[in-house]
Design a protein around this motif. Structure first.
Motif, short mmCIF file in Angstrom:
data_model
loop_
_atom_site.label_atom_id
_atom_site.label_comp_id
_atom_site.label_asym_id
_atom_site.label_seq_id
_atom_site.Cartn_x
_atom_site.Cartn_y
_atom_site.Cartn_z
N THR A 198 37.98 41.51 35.50
CA THR A 198 36.61 41.11 35.82
C THR A 198 36.50 40.57 37.23
O THR A 198 35.42 40.23 37.69
CB THR A 198 36.14 40.01 34.85
N ARG A 227 36.31 44.64 40.46
CA ARG A 227 35.75 44.62 39.10
C ARG A 227 35.59 46.07 38.65
O ARG A 227 34.76 46.79 39.20
CB ARG A 227 34.40 43.91 39.09
N GLY A 280 34.39 48.24 35.92
CA GLY A 280 33.69 48.52 34.69
C GLY A 280 33.86 49.98 34.32
O GLY A 280 34.59 50.74 34.97
N THR A 281 33.17 50.40 33.27
CA THR A 281 33.29 51.78 32.80
C THR A 281 32.86 52.77 33.88
O THR A 281 33.51 53.80 34.09
CB THR A 281 32.43 51.97 31.54
N ARG A 288 35.52 53.20 36.54
CA ARG A 288 36.69 53.90 35.99
C ARG A 288 36.41 55.40 35.87
O ARG A 288 37.28 56.23 36.14
CB ARG A 288 37.06 53.31 34.63
#
Length: 307
Positions: free
Chosen positions: A13, A25, A27-28, A31
């Motif tokens: 995070t 950070r 996140g989906t 990624r």
């Protein structure tokens, strides 16, 4: 005496490590962009590696690529290395070690990648649409073209380039926002100092002139073009010229807006970045191609013009 232990663990995070630099950070969305960016390099790298190894996959009979000349081999090696750099850049934008790199070491490759990929992202889908609508090059134009690559190669490679561009854009914007925050936005509320404003004005004039020339060629203008380029004109080549022209005009308008300052200047930063990067990278590429063609003409007495 109290001792402290440096914390090197990276939290997904976004915590701050021993260097004081926030960790990325992921996140989906980021990624997914990372996976897309890495996967999109595979087709081009595979083809280039195959050609360097002597394979003729995707190369039709009669293509100059079959000559195996030193310039072609060097070009294949250089472009393979350039595309491999995308892998390094994607990882640098999403891994903790990327935060420890000097800012310019990421910004410069990102800028160059933007310039190389933006016209492709604009022009190739437009070309595909033109073909789908039945407005592609006529049979006479196709017959006059020298064989170069099989059509499927362009679809695979340019499709990969477009995905690379989307992935890099999303990752770099998120990276820059987290690492530099508002520091990279500049003094968008103030007019630029006079000397800088003069440079911006000159850049705007140059961009306008270049953009106007490409749009003129996009709609069939022939002044300044070789006879070969004029004969090869079609709606397909027209949309490519239009893509270059739009990028040049974007750089011109963006330079003016940034020089004027005010609340709207910040909104033009991305447009200026894309347009100026395209002008720089493709301008350099076309100049190099022109020099190479001139050298070949000097050796053979035959001038083919720009590729």
């Amino acid at each position: 005496m109290t001792t402290t232990r440096a914390v090197h663990a990276i939290h997904p995070t976004g915590t701050t490590g021993a260097t004081g630099i926030p960790s990325p950070r992921l996140g989906t969305g980021r990624r997914v962009l990372r996976a897309v960016g890495l996967a999109a390099t595979v087709p081009y790298l595979t083809l280039k590696a195959a050609w360097l190894a002597g394979s003729h996959i995707g190369i039709p009979d009669g293509s100059e690529l079959l000559t195996g000349s030193l310039p072609i081999t060097v070009a294949n090696a250089v472009t393979l290395a350039m595309d491999a750099t995308v892998i390094v850049l994607v990882l640098a934008l999403t891994r903790p070690w990327g935060r420890r790199l000097p800012g310019w070491l990421l910004t410069v490759p990102a800028y160059v990648a933007t310039g190389l990929l933006a016209p492709i992202a604009l022009g190739f889908p437009a070309q595909s649409l033109v073909k789908a609508l039945g407005m592609g090059a006529g049979e006479a134009v196709k017959a006059a073209r020298e064989p170069f690559l099989d059509p499927w190669v362009f679809t695979v490679v340019y499709g990969g380039f477009i995905l690379q561009g989307v992935a890099l854009a999303g990752l770099f914007v998120a990276y820059a926002r987290e690492r530099w925050g508002g520091a990279g936005q500049g003094a968008s509320q103030r007019r630029l100092p006079s000397p800088t404003g003069v440079v911006a004005g000159a850049a705007a004039l140059a961009g306008t002139a270049v953009g106007a020339a490409f749009l003129y060629w996009a709609f069939g203008g022939s002044a300044g073009l070789s006879a070969q380029r004029v004969a090869a004109y079609s709606a397909e080549t027209g949309v490519v010229s239009a893509a270059y022209g739009l990028c040049a005009l974007a750089a011109a308008v963006g330079a003016v807006m940034l020089a004027r300052g005010g609340g709207r200047a910040r909104q033009w930063q991305a447009v200026t970045w894309i347009g100026s990067a395209a002008m720089l990278t493709w301008g350099a590429f076309m100049l190099a191609a022109r020099v190479r063609a001139g050298l070949q003409a000097g050796r053979t007495g035959h001038h083919r013009g720009l590729p």
